[in-house]
Design an enzyme around this catalytic site. Structure first.
Site, mmCIF file in Angstrom:
data_model
loop_
_atom_site.group_PDB
_atom_site.id
_atom_site.type_symbol
_atom_site.label_atom_id
_atom_site.label_comp_id
_atom_site.label_asym_id
_atom_site.label_seq_id
_atom_site.Cartn_x
_atom_site.Cartn_y
_atom_site.Cartn_z
ATOM 1 N N LYS A 1 0.830 -1.209 0.000
ATOM 2 C CA LYS A 1 0.000 0.000 0.000
ATOM 3 C C LYS A 1 0.861 1.254 0.000
ATOM 4 O O LYS A 1 2.041 1.249 0.364
ATOM 5 C CB LYS A 1 -0.943 0.001 1.205
ATOM 6 C CG LYS A 1 -0.253 -0.071 2.586
ATOM 7 C CD LYS A 1 0.237 1.251 3.124
ATOM 8 C CE LYS A 1 0.951 1.119 4.466
ATOM 9 N NZ LYS A 1 1.529 2.401 4.936
ATOM 10 N N GLY B 1 7.624 0.848 4.919
ATOM 11 C CA GLY B 1 6.458 1.714 5.015
ATOM 12 C C GLY B 1 5.376 1.411 4.005
ATOM 13 O O GLY B 1 4.481 2.224 3.777
ATOM 14 N N ALA C 1 0.372 -7.191 4.711
ATOM 15 C CA ALA C 1 -0.173 -7.956 3.598
ATOM 16 C C ALA C 1 0.013 -9.446 3.834
ATOM 17 O O ALA C 1 -0.878 -10.259 3.526
ATOM 18 C CB ALA C 1 0.498 -7.538 2.292
ATOM 19 N N ASP D 1 -2.653 -1.594 9.521
ATOM 20 C CA ASP D 1 -2.630 -1.766 8.067
ATOM 21 C C ASP D 1 -3.206 -3.102 7.603
ATOM 22 O O ASP D 1 -3.475 -3.274 6.414
ATOM 23 C CB ASP D 1 -1.193 -1.658 7.538
ATOM 24 C CG ASP D 1 -0.641 -0.243 7.626
ATOM 25 O OD1 ASP D 1 -1.440 0.701 7.767
ATOM 26 O OD2 ASP D 1 0.591 -0.088 7.562
#
Length: 311
Positions: free
Chosen positions: A17, A107, A113, A145
């Site tokens: 991302k 980052g 993920a 995240d």
């Protein structure tokens, strides 16, 4: 126990991302900062294969440097698998094989993920039938995240970044990423941001209590306009990352001179992202950066979140 080659496996792919916008607010009572962010999932992927095993184990390889990836309880994917097992009262274990395509500690949410992919893979492998909300609840326990890596696309995140609302993004946005040779610790970057704000409290406004995503970011996404988006990219963590890695400022300038519309530190860094006008411009920027000795990667967004890959 490592499974045999003929053991059935489930393959799941999840994206990295970019934070198009990240406003960092005050520290909340739980010690975390309140955030307002606009996420976009991009086409740098983590691939995870899950197969049944007596225990919970993980192996990692990939096109990026994986030497800093833990293989014990600190590994987010392994923790995700254990949480799924406990939530579904699964008695067996799982072996996870991870092929990394997202820069490590850069980052870009590569570890998140992995965790999202592990949740989807274990659910499919064990046939536990978790709902989307149940997966999201497990993901939120692993970090801000991880829920976005499950969802993908483009979204606004609030709270710790894990309270998500989908955002409309038309068209395709072209990015070039440059990963630094050494990672930055996310807690280290937040700590440096707090120190920076304290050092300059006379010169800068105090952190807001309830940060918000700039509406101009959402307008640019809805219009599918990279020029408008480039003008409103923002990352409050960038100043901290640049304090810790001053050489990143030179890299940002280099990419913009090479033709990028804008450059920004990705999340907590040190990966730097360059937004380009189109795929041809992205190729030019990638070639120019590669010619100066940087490892540059071309990707686009938005792309879907964690999903099973057939076969």
């Amino acid at each position: 126990m490592i499974p045999l080659d003929d053991t059935p496996r489930v393959h799941v792919r999840a994206p990295g991302k970019i934070n198009l916008f990240l406003e960092v607010g005050q520290v909340m009572d739980d010690g975390y900062h309140e955030l307002a962010t606009a996420f976009q999932a991009v086409s740098l992927y983590e691939d995870v294969w899950a197969s049944e095993s007596d225990d919970f184990t993980v192996a990692v390889h990939g096109a990026v440097d994986t030497s800093g990836v833990p293989l014990d309880e600190r590994n987010l994917a392994l923790r995700a698998a254990q949480l799924v097992a406990r939530a579904t009262e699964q008695s067996g274990g799982v072996h996870l094989e991870i092929r990394k395509g997202v820069p490590v500690a850069g980052g870009m949410g590569g570890g998140s993920a992995d965790a999202a992919a592990a949740i989807v893979a274990c659910d499919a492998l064990w046939g536990t039938g978790l709902s989307t909300s149940q997966m999201h609840a497990i993901a939120a326990r692993l970090g801000a995240d991880v829920p976005f890596a499950l969802q993908g696309g483009t979204a606004v995140g609030t709270g710790r970044g894990d309270e998500l609302s989908p955002a409309l993004a038309r068209g395709r946005f072209e990015w070039v990423f440059v990963a630094d040779a050494g990672g930055l610790s996310t807690p280290q970057v937040y700590t440096e941001l707090d120190r920076h704000r304290e050092r300059h409290r006379v010169d800068i406004a105090p952190a807001v209590r309830h940060p918000l995503v700039d509406p101009d970011v959402l307008h640019a996404l809805r219009a599918g306009d990279p020029v408008r988006l480039a003008a409103v990219l923002r990352n409050d963590l960038q100043v901290a990352a640049l304090n810790l890695r001053p050489e990143l400022a030179d890299l940002l300038e280099l990419g913009e001179r090479a033709g990028a519309l804008a450059g920004i530190v990705s999340g907590s860094g040190p990966t730097v992202a360059f937004l380009c006008a189109d795929s041809a411009a992205a190729l030019d920027v990638r070639v120019a950066l590669s010619a100066t000795g940087h490892e540059a990667l071309h990707a686009h967004g938005p792309v879907p979140g964690a999903r099973v890959i057939p076969g």
